[in-house]
Design a protein around this motif. Structure first.
Motif, PDB file in Angstrom:
ATOM      1  N   GLU A   1       3.348 -32.243 -13.343  1.00 39.59           N
ATOM      2  CA  GLU A   1       3.082 -31.042 -14.291  1.00 39.59           C
ATOM      3  C   GLU A   1       3.374 -29.638 -13.531  1.00 39.59           C
ATOM      4  OE1 GLU A   1       0.400 -34.520 -15.427  1.00 39.59           O
ATOM      5  OE2 GLU A   1       0.872 -33.294 -13.736  1.00 39.59           O
ATOM      6  N   GLY A   2       3.478 -30.019 -12.092  1.00 38.62           N
ATOM      7  CA  GLY A   2       3.547 -28.616 -11.293  1.00 38.62           C
ATOM      8  C   GLY A   2       1.980 -28.338 -10.889  1.00 38.62           C
ATOM      9  N   SER A   3       1.712 -27.260 -10.413  1.00 38.73           N
ATOM     10  CA  SER A   3       0.374 -26.684  -9.966  1.00 38.73           C
ATOM     11  C   SER A   3       0.588 -25.308  -9.920  1.00 38.73           C
ATOM     12  CB  SER A   3       0.026 -27.294  -8.755  1.00 38.73           C
ATOM     13  OG  SER A   3       0.880 -26.523  -7.697  1.00 38.73           O
ATOM     14  N   THR A   4      -1.064 -24.698  -9.664  1.00 39.53           N
ATOM     15  CA  THR A   4      -1.278 -23.229  -9.289  1.00 39.53           C
ATOM     16  C   THR A   4      -0.942 -23.301  -7.907  1.00 39.53           C
ATOM     17  OG1 THR A   4      -3.575 -23.562  -8.949  1.00 39.53           O
ATOM     18  CG2 THR A   4      -2.757 -23.021 -11.289  1.00 39.53           C
ATOM     19  N   GLY A   5      -0.902 -21.908  -7.314  1.00 39.38           N
ATOM     20  CA  GLY A   5      -0.789 -21.814  -5.862  1.00 39.38           C
ATOM     21  C   GLY A   5      -0.979 -20.387  -5.614  1.00 39.38           C
ATOM     22  N   TRP A   6      -0.759 -19.931  -4.290  1.00 38.71           N
ATOM     23  CA  TRP A   6      -1.227 -18.862  -3.699  1.00 38.71           C
ATOM     24  C   TRP A   6      -0.174 -18.141  -3.064  1.00 38.71           C
ATOM     25  CZ3 TRP A   6      -1.486 -19.372   1.539  1.00 38.71           C
ATOM     26  CH2 TRP A   6      -1.665 -20.583   1.867  1.00 38.71           C
ATOM     27  N   SER A   7       0.003 -16.951  -2.797  1.00 35.28           N
ATOM     28  CA  SER A   7       0.919 -16.079  -2.282  1.00 35.28           C
ATOM     29  C   SER A   7       0.391 -14.921  -1.556  1.00 35.28           C
ATOM     30  CB  SER A   7       2.066 -15.841  -3.139  1.00 35.28           C
ATOM     31  OG  SER A   7       3.406 -15.101  -2.484  1.00 35.28           O
ATOM     32  N   ASP A   8       0.484 -14.729  -0.437  1.00 40.43           N
ATOM     33  CA  ASP A   8      -0.209 -13.424   0.090  1.00 40.43           C
ATOM     34  C   ASP A   8       0.838 -12.430   0.563  1.00 40.43           C
ATOM     35  OD1 ASP A   8      -2.583 -14.577  -0.164  1.00 40.43           O
ATOM     36  OD2 ASP A   8      -2.621 -15.542   1.924  1.00 40.43           O
ATOM     37  N   ALA A   9       0.367 -11.148   0.479  1.00 39.24           N
ATOM     38  CA  ALA A   9       1.341  -9.960   0.676  1.00 39.24           C
ATOM     39  C   ALA A   9       0.514  -8.798   1.368  1.00 39.24           C
ATOM     40  CB  ALA A   9       2.094  -9.425  -0.278  1.00 39.24           C
ATOM     41  N   TRP A  10       1.185  -8.133   2.537  1.00 37.56           N
ATOM     42  CA  TRP A  10       0.596  -6.958   2.810  1.00 37.56           C
ATOM     43  C   TRP A  10       0.880  -5.859   1.861  1.00 37.56           C
ATOM     44  CZ3 TRP A  10      -2.054  -8.048   7.001  1.00 37.56           C
ATOM     45  CH2 TRP A  10      -1.847  -8.941   7.842  1.00 37.56           C
ATOM     46  N   MET A  11      -0.263  -5.103   1.800  1.00 38.88           N
ATOM     47  CA  MET A  11      -0.272  -3.772   0.893  1.00 38.88           C
ATOM     48  C   MET A  11      -0.678  -2.672   1.618  1.00 38.88           C
ATOM     49  SD  MET A  11      -1.218  -5.764  -2.944  1.00 38.88           S
ATOM     50  CE  MET A  11       0.049  -4.843  -3.850  1.00 38.88           C
ATOM     51  N   ILE A  12      -0.275  -1.566   1.116  1.00 39.80           N
ATOM     52  CA  ILE A  12      -0.650  -0.531   2.015  1.00 39.80           C
ATOM     53  C   ILE A  12      -1.481   0.309   1.159  1.00 39.80           C
ATOM     54  CG2 ILE A  12       0.044   1.673   3.193  1.00 39.80           C
ATOM     55  CD1 ILE A  12       2.721   0.172   4.109  1.00 39.80           C
ATOM     56  N   SER A  13      -2.747   0.941   1.696  1.00 33.59           N
ATOM     57  CA  SER A  13      -3.619   1.823   0.867  1.00 33.59           C
ATOM     58  C   SER A  13      -2.917   3.166   0.379  1.00 33.59           C
ATOM     59  CB  SER A  13      -4.784   2.017   1.750  1.00 33.59           C
ATOM     60  OG  SER A  13      -5.725   3.140   1.045  1.00 33.59           O
ATOM     61  N   ALA A  14      -3.092   3.666  -0.936  1.00 34.83           N
ATOM     62  CA  ALA A  14      -2.942   4.783  -1.406  1.00 34.83           C
ATOM     63  C   ALA A  14      -3.512   5.828  -0.743  1.00 34.83           C
ATOM     64  CB  ALA A  14      -3.193   4.940  -2.919  1.00 34.83           C
ATOM     65  N   LEU A  15      -4.674   5.666  -0.019  1.00 36.19           N
ATOM     66  CA  LEU A  15      -5.386   6.592   0.618  1.00 36.19           C
ATOM     67  C   LEU A  15      -5.253   6.654   2.332  1.00 36.19           C
ATOM     68  CD1 LEU A  15      -8.800   6.730  -1.411  1.00 36.19           C
ATOM     69  CD2 LEU A  15      -6.618   8.277  -1.588  1.00 36.19           C
ATOM     70  N   SER A  16      -4.054   5.627   2.740  1.00 37.43           N
ATOM     71  CA  SER A  16      -4.055   5.563   4.165  1.00 37.43           C
ATOM     72  C   SER A  16      -3.961   6.782   4.949  1.00 37.43           C
ATOM     73  CB  SER A  16      -2.871   4.752   4.576  1.00 37.43           C
ATOM     74  OG  SER A  16      -2.670   4.417   5.687  1.00 37.43           O
ATOM     75  N   GLU A  17      -4.731   6.681   6.094  1.00 34.72           N
ATOM     76  CA  GLU A  17      -4.901   7.919   6.833  1.00 34.72           C
ATOM     77  C   GLU A  17      -3.905   7.804   7.984  1.00 34.72           C
ATOM     78  OE1 GLU A  17      -8.618   9.045   8.154  1.00 34.72           O
ATOM     79  OE2 GLU A  17      -9.311   9.696   5.843  1.00 34.72           O
ATOM     80  N   SER A  18      -3.413   6.310   8.201  1.00 35.15           N
ATOM     81  CA  SER A  18      -2.452   6.043   9.193  1.00 35.15           C
ATOM     82  C   SER A  18      -1.074   5.394   8.521  1.00 35.15           C
ATOM     83  CB  SER A  18      -3.083   5.099  10.175  1.00 35.15           C
ATOM     84  OG  SER A  18      -4.234   5.623  10.844  1.00 35.15           O
ATOM     85  N   PRO A  19      -0.386   6.011   7.472  1.00 36.08           N
ATOM     86  CA  PRO A  19       0.730   5.419   7.035  1.00 36.08           C
ATOM     87  C   PRO A  19       1.651   4.844   7.855  1.00 36.08           C
ATOM     88  CG  PRO A  19       0.672   7.839   6.759  1.00 36.08           C
ATOM     89  CD  PRO A  19      -0.648   7.370   7.344  1.00 36.08           C
ATOM     90  N   ASN A  20       2.035   5.474   9.100  1.00 33.04           N
ATOM     91  CA  ASN A  20       3.008   5.265   9.873  1.00 33.04           C
ATOM     92  C   ASN A  20       2.790   3.893  10.809  1.00 33.04           C
ATOM     93  OD1 ASN A  20       4.841   7.514   9.733  1.00 33.04           O
ATOM     94  ND2 ASN A  20       2.962   8.718  10.267  1.00 33.04           N
ATOM     95  N   CYS A  21       1.508   3.864  11.148  1.00 33.54           N
ATOM     96  CA  CYS A  21       1.128   2.606  11.886  1.00 33.54           C
ATOM     97  C   CYS A  21       0.996   1.478  10.903  1.00 33.54           C
ATOM     98  CB  CYS A  21      -0.390   2.915  12.368  1.00 33.54           C
ATOM     99  SG  CYS A  21      -0.406   3.681  14.075  1.00 33.54           S
TER     100      CYS A  21
END
Length: 392
Positions: free
Chosen positions: A283-303
């Protein structure tokens, strides 16, 4: 190990937004992402000078000295890690504005995007996001909105059916042994403990009750949700226990309390006993996939960008995947050594046919992400309330 249980979350901010378009393919993956109205958060156009630090919220095992020390030496960005135990916790922490980067799963990412908590990612500033990133983790509905990428993939895994072959002597091919009231393993079945587990019931119903019209397990109208809840209540009578803590799941199998049920490949591996087998049912299944996301309020966007790029490099991404126990996003890792190849083979890293049968966690919202516009779909809060009814 992490627990991605979601309890007591606020109603998804996107639930009141108008769906304008949605394109899906016929499998478990979605092509082109989702189109909804979301806050207009600017995207970084070019990199500047590195800041002195980067604050990261991540699952346990994703941010470790084995690779952070080298990152700091290369960039001058000190890494400050905060380990989170649930997706809800990650969302709450990111909304404080105190963190620059998060390792979000699909059950959190859409909430973060719709809430204006993360910014679109300029992939031109992430050189390691290239051809080596497996196709099945690009442009997915849970992190790509209105044609903009909000996440850079880290790794993925399926929620598989694990069984004790000493007891379950005939290898199962269907989830029916875990869902049907007449299962010969009633009373010895373990199930996942979270509202998102409702999607597992929906996957089963897609195959066995096609008249319900379910085409995406995260897009359920009220009738479809009611059917899933009925199935979950039926299963409730035959389960031995529910698990949210991976260590508890391993103990349940090892101690014989459970002989069959929902698992991850890494959990089967950690039982360290060949009698425990697993299968991705028909039948198939569910699963999970993770990703890096960057804050809209990041004080260190370059890092932050430097971190996302650094951890997308084959060997670093592979180190994270190996440390946690999942399929890496960068397929080039699989060719770096015999050990890497064995890891990728075990976790089906580059097997897109395998993952085409996996429906990755996506937060349910009122806009039907299967493309329907003639009904209102149920949202995450409704799923949470329904799950409490199942457990209660």
């Amino acid at each position: 190990m992490r627990s991605k249980i979601m309890t007591g979350a606020a109603i998804l901010a996107a639930a009141a937004l108008a769906l304008t378009a949605c394109t899906t393919d016929s499998g478990g993956n979605t092509a082109g992402g989702l189109s909804i109205d979301v806050p207009d958060v600017p995207m970084l156009e070019e990199l500047g000078e590195m800041e002195s630090e980067v604050n990261i919220v991540a699952w346990s095992g994703f941010v470790e000295p084995a690779w952070t020390d080298e990152f700091t030496a290369e960039t001058g960005c000190t890494v400050n890690r905060r380990v989170a135990g649930t997706s809800d916790e990650m969302v709450q922490l990111m909304r404080t504005g105190d963190y620059d980067v998060v390792s979000a799963s699909g059950d959190a990412s859409l909430r973060l995007i719709a809430g204006g908590d993360v910014q679109p990612i300029n992939l031109d500033l992430v050189p390691n996001f290239g051809d080596d990133i497996v196709e099945g983790m690009k442009g997915q509905i849970y992190d790509t909105i209105n044609g903009k990428s909000y996440g850079v993939p880290i790794g993925r895994g399926a929620n598989i059916l694990q069984y004790n072959s000493d007891v379950v002597t005939e290898a199962p091919t269907s989830w029916d042994v875990a869902w049907e009231a007449d299962s010969p393993y009633a009373g010895k079945i373990i199930a996942y403990d979270a509202p998102i587990y409702i999607a597992d019931a929906a996957v089963y119903l897609m195959a066995h009750e096609p008249d319900l019209g379910i085409t995406n397990p995260y897009a359920l109208d009220q009738t479809q949700l009611d059917a899933a809840i009925d199935l979950l209540k039926q299963q409730n009578d035959i389960v031995s226990e529910y698990w949210a803590d991976p260590a508890a799941q391993i103990t349940s199998f090892a101690g014989g309390t459970s002989v069959l049920g929902t698992s991850w490949e890494i959990l089967r591996k950690l039982t360290d006993d060949d009698k425990f087998k697993s299968v991705l049912p028909e039948e198939g299944s569910t699963g999970w996939s993770d990703a890096w996301m960057i804050s809209a309020l990041s004080e260190s966007p370059n890092c932050a960008y430097a971190w996302v790029d650094y951890t997308s490099e084959a060997e670093v991404n592979g180190a994270i995947a190996t440390n946690f126990g999942m399929a890496p996003a960068n397929g080039a890792f699989c060719e770096t050594s015999d050990e890497a190849a064995a890891h990728c083979d075990y976790f089906n890293a580059t097997d897109e046919e395998y993952f085409s049968n996996v429906w990755f966690w996506t937060t349910p919202i009122e806009q039907c992400i299967d493309g329907r516009t003639d009904v209102t779909c149920t949202n995450f809060q409704q799923w949470t309330d329904a799950w409490l009814a199942v457990k209660g």
